[in-house]
Design a protein around this motif. Structure first.
Motif, PDB file in Angstrom:
ATOM      1  N   VAL A 147      87.221  43.033  36.736  1.00 11.19           N
ATOM      2  CA  VAL A 147      87.048  43.015  35.278  1.00 11.19           C
ATOM      3  C   VAL A 147      86.045  41.935  34.874  1.00 11.19           C
ATOM      4  CG1 VAL A 147      88.209  42.528  33.094  1.00 11.19           C
ATOM      5  CG2 VAL A 147      89.325  43.971  34.800  1.00 11.19           C
ATOM      6  N   ILE A 148      86.201  40.747  35.471  1.00  8.85           N
ATOM      7  CA  ILE A 148      85.333  39.617  35.127  1.00  8.85           C
ATOM      8  C   ILE A 148      83.880  39.895  35.502  1.00  8.85           C
ATOM      9  CG2 ILE A 148      84.796  37.219  35.756  1.00  8.85           C
ATOM     10  CD1 ILE A 148      87.842  36.784  36.009  1.00  8.85           C
ATOM     11  N   SER A 149      83.660  40.476  36.674  1.00  7.71           N
ATOM     12  CA  SER A 149      82.296  40.612  37.195  1.00  7.71           C
ATOM     13  C   SER A 149      81.628  41.947  36.876  1.00  7.71           C
ATOM     14  CB  SER A 149      82.306  40.405  38.718  1.00  7.71           C
ATOM     15  OG  SER A 149      83.161  41.353  39.341  1.00  7.71           O
ATOM     16  N   LEU A 150      82.386  43.039  36.875  1.00  8.09           N
ATOM     17  CA  LEU A 150      81.774  44.365  36.746  1.00  8.09           C
ATOM     18  C   LEU A 150      82.039  45.037  35.405  1.00  8.09           C
ATOM     19  CD1 LEU A 150      82.512  45.806  40.304  1.00  8.09           C
ATOM     20  CD2 LEU A 150      80.478  44.606  39.499  1.00  8.09           C
ATOM     21  N   VAL A 151      82.970  44.504  34.623  1.00  4.62           N
ATOM     22  CA  VAL A 151      83.253  45.086  33.308  1.00  4.62           C
ATOM     23  C   VAL A 151      82.701  44.208  32.181  1.00  4.62           C
ATOM     24  CG1 VAL A 151      85.057  45.858  31.725  1.00  4.62           C
ATOM     25  CG2 VAL A 151      85.302  46.268  34.183  1.00  4.62           C
ATOM     26  N   ILE A 152      83.075  42.927  32.218  1.00  4.77           N
ATOM     27  CA  ILE A 152      82.670  42.031  31.129  1.00  4.77           C
ATOM     28  C   ILE A 152      81.203  41.631  31.245  1.00  4.77           C
ATOM     29  CG2 ILE A 152      83.078  39.778  30.063  1.00  4.77           C
ATOM     30  CD1 ILE A 152      85.989  40.013  30.842  1.00  4.77           C
ATOM     31  N   VAL A 176      80.538  31.892  35.340  1.00  7.48           N
ATOM     32  CA  VAL A 176      81.984  32.113  35.509  1.00  7.48           C
ATOM     33  C   VAL A 176      82.240  32.981  36.734  1.00  7.48           C
ATOM     34  CG1 VAL A 176      84.030  33.182  34.482  1.00  7.48           C
ATOM     35  CG2 VAL A 176      82.486  31.839  33.054  1.00  7.48           C
ATOM     36  N   VAL A 177      81.469  34.054  36.866  1.00  8.38           N
ATOM     37  CA  VAL A 177      81.624  34.958  38.018  1.00  8.38           C
ATOM     38  C   VAL A 177      81.377  34.205  39.323  1.00  8.38           C
ATOM     39  CG1 VAL A 177      80.640  36.982  39.175  1.00  8.38           C
ATOM     40  CG2 VAL A 177      81.044  37.023  36.710  1.00  8.38           C
ATOM     41  N   LEU A 178      80.362  33.354  39.348  1.00  3.29           N
ATOM     42  CA  LEU A 178      80.040  32.594  40.557  1.00  3.29           C
ATOM     43  C   LEU A 178      81.201  31.682  40.950  1.00  3.29           C
ATOM     44  CD1 LEU A 178      78.081  31.582  42.736  1.00  3.29           C
ATOM     45  CD2 LEU A 178      77.150  29.988  41.030  1.00  3.29           C
ATOM     46  N   ILE A 179      81.720  30.919  40.008  1.00  2.00           N
ATOM     47  CA  ILE A 179      82.783  29.960  40.306  1.00  2.00           C
ATOM     48  C   ILE A 179      84.084  30.673  40.659  1.00  2.00           C
ATOM     49  CG2 ILE A 179      84.189  28.098  39.356  1.00  2.00           C
ATOM     50  CD1 ILE A 179      81.290  27.384  40.125  1.00  2.00           C
ATOM     51  N   VAL A 180      84.423  31.714  39.909  1.00  2.64           N
ATOM     52  CA  VAL A 180      85.643  32.461  40.212  1.00  2.64           C
ATOM     53  C   VAL A 180      85.522  33.133  41.583  1.00  2.64           C
ATOM     54  CG1 VAL A 180      87.088  34.414  39.518  1.00  2.64           C
ATOM     55  CG2 VAL A 180      86.272  32.807  37.805  1.00  2.64           C
ATOM     56  N   ASN A 297      96.261  32.002  41.751  1.00  6.91           N
ATOM     57  CA  ASN A 297      95.193  32.979  41.637  1.00  6.91           C
ATOM     58  C   ASN A 297      94.054  32.415  40.783  1.00  6.91           C
ATOM     59  OD1 ASN A 297      93.560  35.185  41.130  1.00  6.91           O
ATOM     60  ND2 ASN A 297      95.025  36.184  39.778  1.00  6.91           N
ATOM     61  N   PRO A 298      92.844  32.240  41.357  1.00  6.08           N
ATOM     62  CA  PRO A 298      91.734  31.666  40.578  1.00  6.08           C
ATOM     63  C   PRO A 298      91.002  32.679  39.699  1.00  6.08           C
ATOM     64  CG  PRO A 298      91.013  32.086  42.811  1.00  6.08           C
ATOM     65  CD  PRO A 298      92.467  32.501  42.748  1.00  6.08           C
ATOM     66  N   ALA A 299      91.378  33.958  39.799  1.00  5.79           N
ATOM     67  CA  ALA A 299      90.653  34.999  39.064  1.00  5.79           C
ATOM     68  C   ALA A 299      91.334  35.399  37.764  1.00  5.79           C
ATOM     69  CB  ALA A 299      90.482  36.238  39.952  1.00  5.79           C
ATOM     70  N   GLN A 300      92.296  34.619  37.302  1.00  7.09           N
ATOM     71  CA  GLN A 300      92.953  34.948  36.040  1.00  7.09           C
ATOM     72  C   GLN A 300      91.952  34.868  34.886  1.00  7.09           C
ATOM     73  OE1 GLN A 300      96.378  32.463  35.530  1.00  7.09           O
ATOM     74  NE2 GLN A 300      97.382  33.196  37.384  1.00  7.09           N
ATOM     75  N   LEU A 301      92.093  35.783  33.950  1.00  4.52           N
ATOM     76  CA  LEU A 301      91.164  35.842  32.817  1.00  4.52           C
ATOM     77  C   LEU A 301      91.218  34.553  32.003  1.00  4.52           C
ATOM     78  CD1 LEU A 301      89.102  37.603  31.410  1.00  4.52           C
ATOM     79  CD2 LEU A 301      90.942  38.570  30.034  1.00  4.52           C
ATOM     80  N   LYS A 302      92.411  33.961  31.876  1.00  8.72           N
ATOM     81  CA  LYS A 302      92.546  32.715  31.127  1.00  8.72           C
ATOM     82  C   LYS A 302      91.730  31.607  31.786  1.00  8.72           C
ATOM     83  CE  LYS A 302      95.952  29.301  29.604  1.00  8.72           C
ATOM     84  NZ  LYS A 302      97.389  28.915  29.610  1.00  8.72           N
ATOM     85  N   GLY A 308      84.422  29.215  31.170  1.00 12.25           N
ATOM     86  CA  GLY A 308      83.288  29.635  30.350  1.00 12.25           C
ATOM     87  C   GLY A 308      83.112  28.747  29.132  1.00 12.25           C
ATOM     88  N   ALA A 309      84.229  28.379  28.496  1.00  9.85           N
ATOM     89  CA  ALA A 309      84.173  27.501  27.324  1.00  9.85           C
ATOM     90  C   ALA A 309      83.690  26.109  27.709  1.00  9.85           C
ATOM     91  CB  ALA A 309      85.558  27.416  26.672  1.00  9.85           C
ATOM     92  N   VAL A 310      84.185  25.587  28.843  1.00  6.47           N
ATOM     93  CA  VAL A 310      83.751  24.264  29.308  1.00  6.47           C
ATOM     94  C   VAL A 310      82.262  24.277  29.638  1.00  6.47           C
ATOM     95  CG1 VAL A 310      83.982  22.576  31.180  1.00  6.47           C
ATOM     96  CG2 VAL A 310      86.024  23.588  30.156  1.00  6.47           C
ATOM     97  N   TYR A 311      81.820  25.329  30.335  1.00  6.09           N
ATOM     98  CA  TYR A 311      80.405  25.418  30.698  1.00  6.09           C
ATOM     99  C   TYR A 311      79.521  25.499  29.458  1.00  6.09           C
ATOM    100  CZ  TYR A 311      76.040  27.261  32.555  1.00  6.09           C
ATOM    101  OH  TYR A 311      74.710  27.463  32.849  1.00  6.09           O
ATOM    102  N   ALA A 312      79.915  26.324  28.486  1.00  2.00           N
ATOM    103  CA  ALA A 312      79.139  26.447  27.247  1.00  2.00           C
ATOM    104  C   ALA A 312      79.091  25.112  26.512  1.00  2.00           C
ATOM    105  CB  ALA A 312      79.747  27.528  26.355  1.00  2.00           C
ATOM    106  N   ALA A 313      80.221  24.398  26.482  1.00  2.01           N
ATOM    107  CA  ALA A 313      80.265  23.091  25.818  1.00  2.01           C
ATOM    108  C   ALA A 313      79.351  22.090  26.506  1.00  2.01           C
ATOM    109  CB  ALA A 313      81.699  22.565  25.798  1.00  2.01           C
ATOM    110  N   VAL A 314      79.323  22.128  27.834  1.00 11.08           N
ATOM    111  CA  VAL A 314      78.450  21.216  28.579  1.00 11.08           C
ATOM    112  C   VAL A 314      76.990  21.542  28.323  1.00 11.08           C
ATOM    113  CG1 VAL A 314      77.720  20.550  30.910  1.00 11.08           C
ATOM    114  CG2 VAL A 314      80.153  20.675  30.357  1.00 11.08           C
ATOM    115  N   VAL A 315      76.646  22.827  28.317  1.00 15.97           N
ATOM    116  CA  VAL A 315      75.261  23.236  28.041  1.00 15.97           C
ATOM    117  C   VAL A 315      74.829  22.754  26.662  1.00 15.97           C
ATOM    118  CG1 VAL A 315      73.760  25.225  27.607  1.00 15.97           C
ATOM    119  CG2 VAL A 315      75.298  25.231  29.577  1.00 15.97           C
ATOM    120  N   LEU A 316      75.692  22.955  25.676  1.00 20.19           N
ATOM    121  CA  LEU A 316      75.371  22.546  24.307  1.00 20.19           C
ATOM    122  C   LEU A 316      75.298  21.025  24.195  1.00 20.19           C
ATOM    123  CD1 LEU A 316      74.821  23.688  21.507  1.00 20.19           C
ATOM    124  CD2 LEU A 316      77.275  23.558  21.042  1.00 20.19           C
ATOM    125  N   ALA A 317      76.253  20.322  24.829  1.00 20.80           N
ATOM    126  CA  ALA A 317      76.262  18.855  24.780  1.00 20.80           C
ATOM    127  C   ALA A 317      75.035  18.275  25.471  1.00 20.80           C
ATOM    128  CB  ALA A 317      77.542  18.322  25.436  1.00 20.80           C
TER     129      ALA A 317
END
Length: 428
Positions: A147-152, A176-180, A297-302, A308-317
């Motif tokens: 779901v994370i890699s091929l759907v979203i 996110v896909v890379l890290i998961v 399980n590291p692939a949970q959507l949560k 993803g939120a942390v990465y976006a925050a770091v990019v913006l910061a």
């Protein structure tokens, strides 16, 4: 031209023999060591004829082969030991197509497909055993990653939004896909080895899944448990942190391969010291056995959404700090990000170096500062959650690494950096 033709026929024959050998060894009643080479050659000759007379030749050949398979199965169905499996029939149709593609398509692709088919057929028992070991939780992990890699990922817009035009939903989720994916690799390696994983393997798998989670798990085991070796716990935590440096270099190689010649050498210098130090401790640790704690399980959507939120925050910061505070402001972001997730700042800095928004000499320093901040954070967690003995050992090991990291930040020669970057750049 004739030499090329004979080479193609030779490759076709070889691929057919390879698959036929496996089917014969597996005692297939439908086709074996003689039939599969004939099927593949039939496909190649059909492809040659199709070049001269049209694609209908290929269609007739495929229908003829299918009819033969149906007739053979009808005759075999009268046997009391009839096996209704379709593996050999499917392999025969595939090898016909591979033979034709050798002529009409890319021969390298055809060889790869034929070889892959032979390997898949050979791995029947191993694959069946693997599937038997997969539980409901493991299957859910696989589906969540799909779901994370091929759907979203495919539906997210590949366009920059927000302040400074640095928030690209597609790029953020790609990280996110890379890290998961890395975490999932470690998770399934853990499922294969389980609690049989000893100190060394436990640290490696822990570093692939999450070095911070590994530090928490092993620190807790030393609190009030006299039977848990503090030396082993400290060593596993240290090995997991060492693997995290491997992860950092690998992430840079994937996201910004052109910067690797500049970024990798100073990070590799720290990694080399960690390996030497860890090897010395491992040699003197004794022969005590150890077991890995249960891994999540590291692939949970949560989990994916949080990263993803942390990465976006770091990019913006990072963009904000660079605009308002200059280069020095980036180090503040690196320290804060490193305290929570070093992957986010690593991927962010790598992308900024790749796009030229920050200099490479600043980029590797940001990544190293974040990695060092992460070591401090993990040492603090061990101190809060573990025994005094394990904290003392982890603190000593991490202090030596931090000292080396500070020396590299201060003394690493830019001239050597440039030479290494040019040398590795020429190789690529």
């Amino acid at each position: 031209m004739e030499l090329e033709l004979f080479q193609t026929l030779g490759i076709s024959l070889g691929l057919g023999l390879l698959v036929g050998l496996q089917r014969q060894h597996d005692q297939s009643e439908l086709a074996g060591i003689r039939t599969f080479p004939l099927i593949t050659l039939f496909g190649t000759v059909s492809g040659l004829l199709a070049q001269a007379f049209g694609g209908w030749i290929l269609a007739i050949g495929l229908l003829s082969l299918a009819a033969l398979a149906v007739a053979a199965n009808f005759i075999r169905s009268r046997s009391p030991h009839y096996d209704a499996g379709l593996t050999t029939e499917t392999a025969a149709l595939l090898m016909y197509a591979v033979g034709a593609y050798l002529v009409l398509g890319n021969s390298t692709v055809a060889v790869a497909v034929g070889a892959t088919a032979a390997v898949l057929l050979h791995l029947k028992a191993a694959l069946h055993n693997l599937v038997a070991k997969i539980g409901a939780a493991d299957l859910r992990a696989i589906m969540q990653f799909v779901v994370i890699s091929l759907v979203i990922l495919p539906i997210l817009p590949d366009k920059a939004y927000g302040p400074y035009q640095v928030l690209n939903p597609h790029n953020i989720w790609l990280m996110v896909v890379l890290i998961v994916g890395i975490g999932l690799l470690g998770y399934f390696a853990y499922k294969v080895f389980g609690q049989r994983a000893g100190t060394l393997l436990g640290g490696i798998l822990g570093g692939l899944i999450s070095s911070t989670a590994t530090a928490v798990s092993y620190a807790r085991r030393t609190k009030g448990h006299q039977n848990t070796s503090t030396m082993l716990a400290a060593l596993v935590i240290y090995i997991a942190s060492t693997v995290s440096f491997f992860r950092i270099i690998a992430e840079v190689a994937v996201v910004a391969p052109k910067t690797l010649g500049t970024v990798a050498p100073p990070l590799a210098a720290v990694l080399l010291l960690m390996l030497l130090l860890g090897g010395a401790v491992y040699f003197f640790k004794g022969s005590d056995a150890d077991k890995m704690p249960e891994q999540g399980n590291p692939a949970q959507l949560k989990t994916a959404l949080v990263f993803g939120a942390v990465y976006a925050a770091v990019v913006l910061a990072t963009a904000f700090a660079q605009d308002k505070l200059g280069r020095d402001g980036l180090y503040i972001v690196a320290v804060i990000s490193g305290l929570t997730d070093v992957d986010a700042i690593t991927l962010s800095a790598s992308r900024l170096m790749h796009t030229g928004n920050i200099e490479m000499r600043s980029g590797w320093r940001l990544i190293l500062v974040a990695a060092m901040a992460n070591l401090v954070f993990k040492a603090g967690l061990v101190g809060m959650l573990g025994s005094r003995a394990v904290f003392a050992r982890v603190a000593l090991l991490f202090a030596l690494v931090l000292a080396a990291g500070l020396l590299i930040l201060w003394l690493w020669p830019e001239s050597l950096q440039l030479q290494l970057g040019m040398a590795l750049g020429d190789e690529h």
